[in-house]
Design an enzyme around this catalytic site. Structure first.
Site, PDB file in Angstrom:
ATOM      1  CB  VAL A 137      -0.954   0.018   1.226  1.00 15.41           C
ATOM      2  CG1 VAL A 137      -1.660   1.364   1.359  1.00 15.41           C
ATOM      3  CG2 VAL A 137      -1.977  -1.114   1.141  1.00 15.41           C
ATOM      4  CG  ASP A 171     -15.463 -11.035  11.235  1.00 20.47           C
ATOM      5  OD1 ASP A 171     -14.464 -10.810  11.944  1.00 20.47           O
ATOM      6  OD2 ASP A 171     -16.268 -11.950  11.463  1.00 20.47           O
ATOM      7  CG  ASP A 227     -10.275 -17.061  11.994  1.00 17.11           C
ATOM      8  OD1 ASP A 227      -9.551 -17.963  12.441  1.00 17.11           O
ATOM      9  OD2 ASP A 227     -10.752 -16.164  12.711  1.00 17.11           O
ATOM     10  CB  ALA A 264      -7.531 -35.226  10.933  1.00 18.21           C
ATOM     11  CB  SER A 287      -1.463 -43.380  16.391  1.00 15.11           C
ATOM     12  OG  SER A 287      -1.194 -43.329  15.013  1.00 15.11           O
ATOM     13  NE  ARG A 336      -3.655 -13.677  15.996  1.00 15.00           N
ATOM     14  CZ  ARG A 336      -4.494 -13.357  16.988  1.00 15.00           C
ATOM     15  NH1 ARG A 336      -5.637 -14.007  17.099  1.00 15.00           N
ATOM     16  NH2 ARG A 336      -4.210 -12.418  17.837  1.00 15.00           N
TER      17      ARG A 336
HETATM   18  O1  F6P Z   1      -7.365 -13.984  14.187  1.00 15.18           O
HETATM   19  C1  F6P Z   1      -8.534 -14.733  14.295  1.00 15.18           C
HETATM   20  C2  F6P Z   1      -8.463 -15.512  15.541  1.00 15.18           C
HETATM   21  O2  F6P Z   1      -7.223 -16.116  15.510  1.00 15.18           O
HETATM   22  C3  F6P Z   1      -9.506 -16.554  15.827  1.00 15.18           C
HETATM   23  O3  F6P Z   1      -9.393 -17.766  15.156  1.00 15.18           O
HETATM   24  C4  F6P Z   1      -9.357 -16.707  17.317  1.00 15.18           C
HETATM   25  O4  F6P Z   1     -10.505 -17.202  17.890  1.00 15.18           O
HETATM   26  C5  F6P Z   1      -9.118 -15.322  17.753  1.00 15.18           C
HETATM   27  O5  F6P Z   1      -8.504 -14.669  16.665  1.00 15.18           O
HETATM   28  C6  F6P Z   1      -8.295 -15.169  19.011  1.00 15.18           C
HETATM   29  O6  F6P Z   1      -7.794 -13.873  19.094  1.00 15.18           O
HETATM   30  P1  F6P Z   1      -7.243 -13.102  20.357  1.00 15.18           P
HETATM   31  O7  F6P Z   1      -6.578 -14.098  21.236  1.00 15.18           O
HETATM   32  O8  F6P Z   1      -6.308 -12.110  19.775  1.00 15.18           O
HETATM   33  O9  F6P Z   1      -8.406 -12.457  20.995  1.00 15.18           O
END
Ligand code: F6P
Length: 330
Positions: free
Chosen positions: A27, A107, A132, A191, A219, A258
């Protein structure tokens, strides 16, 4: 619309996602090519309320494309949901001479942008970034691919110890309302069962699997999205007493999902989205989110992105699980 933009504001908000820095860089550089100034707003909407502004330019965004997290910092901001918060944001944007805003997040970030758009007349463009991958109006969100790879790498290690001890592992991955991480990483890790928030009442399926499994003593991996039945720990606690003959363990992967250096896919998506966001502003667009539709850049109205929810396709859940289990003829 005649283009009158001189300075754009840029922020990252909500849960961070690998690739946010690549988007910030794209950006900033694209805006600089267009002779616009960029003001980075630290800590998301909270920083907008607190006037935490820092100048960004082509030079000071160098060397960040490979870094996870966000150099602009991120936050969740409850006061931005109030009228006073929104009014203060409009005032601060005006005072800083910010005449367009690019927001990077999920979102919650877009809900904030949409609320702000009702009160001020500056153009606002969103860039979807959340591990997500659950944003309506785009096939992809920045950070998702890196997250999947992180999960796969970790669970391959869990698989080693699970098979050495013939144990059944419940692996909890992120996703309160959407099961994209669970279904795709579950498929990639082989899984046997994948529990996602989109499917309700799955405990009978788990119980009959455990009943069968108790006979074979192999397992197994059961993936659980964090939003299902109180999470993997709660599910395992319920089942441990019912199936004492099965050696059950639980791993909650948590925020490791993350972090990390973004994959090439995330760097490319972030860069494309960043460039497209500036293009949108150059073309006079406002109230839109940049996204991919069938591999091409697409602009979705922000109001749709916040109103609707993207969910895992039920057929894909069947596909993933069908190849996770073996049949009695094996
Ligand atoms: O970033 C989305 C997300 O990772 C979700 O999957 C998770 O539930 C949430 O954020 C947790 O975020 P935090 O611990 O920052 O509140």
């Amino acid at each position: 619309m005649e283009q009158k933009i001189k300075t754009i504001g840029l922020l990252t908000s909500g849960g961070d996602a690998p690739g946010m820095n690549a988007a910030i860089r794209a950006v900033t550089r694209m805006a600089a090519h267009n002779d616009w100034y960029v003001i980075g707003i630290e800590s998301g909407y909270q920083g907008l309320l607190d006037k935490k502004f820092i100048p960004l330019n082509s030079y000071n965004v160098r060397g960040i494309i490979q870094r996870g997290g966000t150099i602009l910092l991120s936050a969740r901001c409850p006061s931005f949901k109030t009228q006073e918060g929104l009014n203060l944001a409009v005032k601060n944007l005006k005072e800083a001479n910010i005449d367009a805003l690019v927001v990077i997040g999920g979102d919650g970030t877009f809900r904030g942008a949409n609320d702000l758009a009702q009160l001020c007349d500056i153009p606002i463009v969103g860039i979807p970034a959340t591990i997500d991958n659950d944003i309506y109006g785009t096939d992809y969100t920045i950070g998702y691919d890196t997250c999947l790879n992180t999960v796969v790498e970790a669970v391959d290690k869990i698989r080693d110890t699970a098979s050495s001890h013939n144990r059944l592992f419940f692996v909890e991955v992120m996703g309160h309302e959407a099961g994209f991480v669970a279904i795709n990483s579950g498929l990639a890790c082989g899984a046997e069962i994948i529990l996602v928030p989109e499917q309700k009442n799955q405990m009978d399926k788990v119980r009959s699997f455990l009943a069968e499994r108790a006979k074979s003593n192999k397992s197994n991996l059961i993936f659980v999205a964090e939003g299902v039945e109180g999470g993997a720990m709660a599910i395992a606690d319920k089942l441990k007493d019912e199936f004492p003959q099965v050696s059950i363990r639980v791993t909650v992967l948590g925020h490791i999902q993350r972090g990390g250096s973004p994959t090439s896919k995330d760097r490319i998506a972030a860069s494309e989205f960043g460039v497209a966001a500036v293009h949108a502003l150059m073309e006079g667009k406002s109230g839109v989110m940049v996204g991919y539709e069938n591999g091409k850049i697409h602009y979705e109205p922000l109001k749709n992105a916040v109103k609707m929810h993207r969910q895992v396709d039920p057929d894909f859940i069947k596909t993933a699980e069908s190849i996770g289990t073996f049949t009695p003829l094996d």
